[in-house]
Design a protein around this motif. Sequence first.
Motif, PDB file in Angstrom:
ATOM      1  N   ILE A   1      -4.557  12.796   3.586  1.00  7.03           N
ATOM      2  CA  ILE A   1      -4.202  11.804   2.569  1.00  7.03           C
ATOM      3  C   ILE A   1      -4.568  12.359   1.207  1.00  7.03           C
ATOM      4  N   LEU A   2      -3.536  12.441   0.337  1.00  5.02           N
ATOM      5  CA  LEU A   2      -3.741  13.059  -0.973  1.00  5.02           C
ATOM      6  C   LEU A   2      -3.971  12.004  -2.037  1.00  5.02           C
ATOM      7  N   ASP A   3      -3.167  10.968  -1.935  1.00  9.48           N
ATOM      8  CA  ASP A   3      -3.323   9.912  -2.939  1.00  9.48           C
ATOM      9  C   ASP A   3      -2.963   8.580  -2.280  1.00  9.48           C
TER      10      ASP A   3
ATOM     11  N   GLN B   1       5.603  16.473   0.152  1.00  4.70           N
ATOM     12  CA  GLN B   1       4.655  15.426   0.570  1.00  4.70           C
ATOM     13  C   GLN B   1       5.402  14.347   1.337  1.00  4.70           C
ATOM     14  N   ASN B   2       4.631  13.569   2.008  1.00  2.88           N
ATOM     15  CA  ASN B   2       5.206  12.385   2.652  1.00  2.88           C
ATOM     16  C   ASN B   2       4.654  11.159   1.954  1.00  2.88           C
ATOM     17  N   ALA B   3       5.588  10.258   1.659  1.00  2.00           N
ATOM     18  CA  ALA B   3       5.135   8.988   1.085  1.00  2.00           C
ATOM     19  C   ALA B   3       5.206   7.930   2.181  1.00  2.00           C
ATOM     20  N   THR B   4       4.134   7.137   2.271  1.00  2.00           N
ATOM     21  CA  THR B   4       4.104   6.097   3.305  1.00  2.00           C
ATOM     22  C   THR B   4       3.783   4.772   2.643  1.00  2.00           C
ATOM     23  N   PHE B   5       4.623   3.784   2.930  1.00  2.00           N
ATOM     24  CA  PHE B   5       4.257   2.456   2.408  1.00  2.00           C
ATOM     25  C   PHE B   5       3.618   1.676   3.554  1.00  2.00           C
TER      26      PHE B   5
ATOM     27  N   GLY C   1       0.829  -1.186   0.000  1.00  2.00           N
ATOM     28  CA  GLY C   1       0.000   0.000   0.000  1.00  2.00           C
ATOM     29  C   GLY C   1       0.874   1.249   0.000  1.00  2.00           C
ATOM     30  N   LEU C   2       0.535   2.205  -0.806  1.00  2.00           N
ATOM     31  CA  LEU C   2       1.297   3.451  -0.809  1.00  2.00           C
ATOM     32  C   LEU C   2       0.316   4.600  -0.609  1.00  2.00           C
ATOM     33  N   VAL C   3       0.759   5.542   0.216  1.00  2.00           N
ATOM     34  CA  VAL C   3      -0.110   6.681   0.506  1.00  2.00           C
ATOM     35  C   VAL C   3       0.740   7.933   0.414  1.00  2.00           C
TER      36      VAL C   3
END
Length: 907
Positions: free
Chosen positions: A190-192, A269-273, A180-182
Amino acid sequence: MMTAEASTEARGLSDWARQFEVVVWTADAVTLQLLHVSPSAAGILGHPLEQWWTEPDFLTRHVHPEDLDDALTLFLDGTRRRSGRSGVLRFLDADGQALPFLTKVLTREDSEGHAPQLRCLMVRLERPPCASQEPERFEREREVLLRKEHEARERAEALARQLAAGESRFRSIFDSHLIGLVFSDNHGRILDANDAFLRIVGYSREDLETGRINFLDLTPPEFQAVTQRAMEAIEARGVTSTFEKEYVRKDGRRVPILLGSVRLPALAQNATFVLDLTERKEAEAERERFFRLAPDMFCIAGMDGFFKRVNPAFTRSLGWSERELLARPFLDFIHPEDRGRGEATLDALKQGDAGPGLSVRVACKDGVWKWLDWTAEPVPETGLIYASARDVTQQREAEKQLVLAEQRLRTVINSGPLVLAVVDAEGRFLVSEGKGLRSMGLAPGQVVGQSALELYANEPQVVEFLQRGLRGETCSTIVRTAGLTFEVFYQPVLNEAGRVASLSIAALDVTERVRVEAEREELIRQLMHERSILQAVLRQLPHSVYIAEAPSGRLFLANEQAVTQIRGPTEPTLNVEGYRAYPGFHADGRPYEPNEWPLSRAMASGVPVMAEAVHVIRGDGSRGVIEYSATPVRDAKGHITHGVVMGVDVTARKAAEQERERLLDELKLAVSARDEFLGIASHELKTPLTTLTLKLEALACVASAEPESPMARRLAPHLEVMRRQVKRLAVLVNDLLDVSNIRAGRLALTLEPQQCDLAALVRDVAGRFDTEAKRAGCEVHLHAPAPVVGAWDSSRLEQVVTNLLANAIKYGPGHPVMLGVEAVDGRARLTVHDRGIGIAPEDLQRIWGKFERAVSERHYGGLGLGLYISRQIVEALGGTVKAESALGEGATFIVELPLRGGAERSA
Ligand code: ADP
């Protein structure tokens, strides 16, 4: 990660640094994560700039390993001292060469009060400060620099290509369903997100697009703090370490996840897996369940010799708690004898060698040793050993028992009186073993190969049974040979075709057993014989006998007299309570309680009961008395095993006793009537006698007044006779009165004893007997050389002397009578000795009794009271009297009296 402000600063640094071989960088003082690096760094050390700040631990990984300690000290000291520190450190360039730098470190407080930063200045030492001094070398190095610059450019292009490829790779990751990527902004919005994420959290893309998903809702309360720390890490360092937590799905269910975030500065942005851990967690839980529930012992141990984890089977099997197991080196639990092997296995495991497994005894908490079979697998990278153990104690014990049983069997075969043999289908010995062979003069195995049928050709019985066995029959027989007796068993062994393949023969030497049995039979015969004697004795005994078992009281033997004695069948009783059936009564008529019977008491107390009279009512209604004597019978150990009772019918004797008692009572009555009569008679006689005496004296007085008158002369001889007879009558009446008084306890002694001389008293009495003695032809001699004075009742003493002297004259007429008086040992002694008819020895005692006489009344008159009264008087005076005599040889009567006292008594 580079902000606009940072870029300006970096440019300034670069311009400054370009003139030297100088590298300047700043880093997070805590994590040593680089924040800014001067571009000169790429030229001097060859690592692309991105690598400096994207690669975690870049600094520590590129300091020469030998200088790492110094570097860390420098960096750490630089943090502590604001003034800064410097030292020489070698850094590794892209080619792996070590380049020395003078390194100066300063701390710099972040303007916003964030974590402190390190600022470092690195000046390369090998390059001379001024290049112009060595133009050739400078030229050379410039070429190198140019080449490096060229290389750097190429690397940058490659990187760009990589990035493009990375972008497409990233896309594929984004689109994949694996992870999952956010993407979120700095405020957690949460943008995407990719589909995988939406699936994990259970929201739809529409939810996403309409902004209905946010991290706040996704995070359960207990993970708020962790999440907060992660946000701070992003803020501070631009990246979080990966960590586990849970999300709350749209449907409210929890889902375990692994996640990590990184800041994307370019996109702000921050990317979260996000990785769904549900399956892994379930697998873990499953594994954990197996670990917990497995009956076998599983553990994880360290190469350091300690358990790290043990499953509950350890506690179940060994009794130690998990904590106790983890607290001590595991070799400690191994039996000292097995510990060496345990150590060797541990050494092998440390070398990465799983080895063949290990079987050792392990201590249980209760002190018992259990055999455990271990298998282990080392993982050298982690320093851990994964092992499982199985309790094989029972198996070991069973194996041991098997070995023991085999040993025992062999011992039996080789030590018992046994022969085991196997013959083949033709009767040839294949096996011949056992100690019993010795008694036949054979050694084990000696006859192997020989034909049994030939060997025993002379023993038709053996041959017959061998043949029967070889025909397939299981049989046995007793064989007597050479003075021995064998019990032989034949067991054919069939092959698959059902034919006899071999015949097993077991012969047991029963010679001894047969002998013992014969002995036992003889013993039993003897016992039976003795028993029949006993029964005969019991039968012929005139008394009843019962024998009972103790403690039950079961009567198991009673002789015939037992039946006749109570004239009814003896009840078969199983216990003491059964004795109630016997009709026994106490003298007062109370029936015997079962435990009161002499037999019950003897068995219960162990003390014999002798001749207890029990009243019985017999079967025919007659009454009787039986005297029972009971005794306990004990075995060799002293335990009471039986009780015996014998009953003697004493009915007749008891009746005779009763009759005698009745007669005695009658006699007593008659005697007392007689005594009473005598008492009255003597009393009544006394009055006329006194009158008679007085009148006689008056008559004598008248006659003596004129003695010469014819009347007086004619009366004189008659008066003399009358006087004597009246005197005698008075003596008799007095004696009777005395007897009556003695019986009534009234024989009175003069209570005040007077001083009197026994010698004078005897002389006086002897004088009074002068005429009588002469008439009887007796000379009376008195030997009294000295007075013997005592305090006595003189009139009673006179009575005694009179009696003895009168008897001496009466029973010794014509013979002299010797009287003696003397004092001996403080006592007065009177002896009256005659030479008359004497007294038979058997009468010597009797004559002292009332009315007792030892002569015939025809020859000698008398009442038999004189000696009786004399004895009463002497004893009342405290003295003794005895007679010494033999028939026809005269008699001697001896009276001894104390010189004083004794007169206090009355008889
Ligand atoms: P009695 O003389 O009236 O029979 P005693 O009591 O004086 O009664 O004596 C009892 C008996 O003792 C006499 O009957 C006689 O048998 C015997 N006895 C007593 N004195 C003598 C004696 N001196 N010699 C032989 N027998 C004697």
